[in-house]
Design an enzyme around this catalytic site. Structure first.
Site: not given
Length: 343
Positions: A124, A203, A206
């Site tokens: 992040k 890959k 979600k």
């Protein structure tokens, strides 16, 4: 007696398996082939604790009604896929408040630098995104999830091994200060977990919105498979099946004989990717047919899942209370009873 000593004294090898899944979306192929399948296989290896990580989900999901719905769906999906509540303890993470108290005890022995090096936080920061304290301390709560049940085996993909290493570091630090309180878990790498490609070839995740949900309705599943990205090589050109994500998806759900036949077709050439997509849909429908049937039965039995989760929470809390009491006593939070002083 320390949790591992009684078993060792009797010369018995025991395993306590622990795994969790975040309810941030419906269970997809990556979840199943990456971890759930092995967790179900490990139900007979010893004690098994499987939880739905709703506290972890709060780092990304801030819709209360959706979170409640996804927690319920995850429980139904897991049982439909083969998790047996008679063999394994299935529960919701937040139903065991002892884990969050244990996480605080672990925070007191957690170096900041260790958390700054963890993947989720670093990723992040590199992307310039805001990372809150929940994400920063995520590995500590995950460690508490594991240590609260004296877990010895944690099935993980390669990208999760770091979290188990962090867990072992924190447990080791606590044990060094206060004595042998925690059992150090070992990761069990899930074979093939990194080889579950999504609809875009990356890959399956979600986060990438590239998943194939196991319990999607047939029309939605057909549409998603039909939209899987492919290259522009001509139909007649032979292709290496091991380098193609369509073949990799097919190999997950096809029978061994069909898998070999498809590999031969790739090497010969003279086929279109549309044929492979059709074969994936057919093979997946057959592979998950029993799970779909079980899911329908479970949904038709009002209250069954809530009963399973309530019973699981009772069993999980009993174990977590035992471990928390051990940790609190070791670090001085349990006071000696004295006349006139409430304890």
């Amino acid at each position: 007696m320390h949790p591992e000593k009684s078993a060792k004294k009797q010369g018995v090898e025991t395993a306590r398996v622990l795994s969790g899944i975040q309810p941030t979306g419906r269970i997809h192929w990556g979840n199943y082939f990456g971890a759930i399948r092995q967790c179900i296989d490990l139900q007979t290896a010893g004690e098994a604790f499987y939880f739905i990580a709703d506290l972890h989900a709060l780092t990304t999901l801030h819709e209360p009604a959706r979170l409640r719905s996804l927690v319920h769906d995850a429980a139904v999906d897991l049982v439909a896929l083969g998790l047996d509540p008679e063999r394994a303890t299935l529960f919701v993470q937040s139903d065991v408040p002892e884990v969050t108290e244990l996480a605080w005890l672990l925070m007191t022995v957690t170096p900041m630098g260790l958390l700054e090096r963890c993947h989720a936080y670093k990723d992040k920061k590199v992307k310039g995104l805001t990372a809150d304290a929940g994400l920063f301390t995520y590995p500590v709560l995950m460690s508490a999830d594991i240590l609260a049940y004296d877990a010895t085996v944690v099935p993980v993909g390669e990208d999760q091994v770091q979290h188990i290493e962090v867990c072992r570091d924190l447990a080791g630090a606590f044990n060094h200060l206060y004595g042998p309180v925690f059992t150090l878990p070992k990761p069990r790498l899930v074979e093939g977990s990194a080889r579950v490609p999504g609809t875009d070839g990356q890959k399956m995740s979600k986060s990438y919105n590239n998943t194939l949900d196991i319990f999607a309705d047939p029309a939605t599943q057909k549409k998603k498979i039909g939209r899987i990205t492919t290259d522009s090589r001509p139909v007649e050109e032979p292709k290496n099946p091991e380098e193609d994500h369509l073949y990799q998806l097919y190999s997950l759900v096809a029978t061994p004989a069909d898998r070999l036949a498809m590999a031969d077709l790739y090497r010969r050439g003279g086929f279109g990717y549309g044929e492979v997509k059709k074969a994936i849909l057919e093979a997946a429908t057959n592979f998950f047919a029993a799970a779909h049937s079980r899911r329908g039965e479970i949904e038709g039995d009002a209250g069954r899942i809530e009963g399973i989760l309530a019973a699981g929470a009772l069993r999980a809390r009993a174990k977590a209370q035992e471990v928390l009491a051990r940790a609190k006593l070791a670090c001085g939070l349990t006071r000696v009873k004295m006349p006139g002083r409430p304890v």
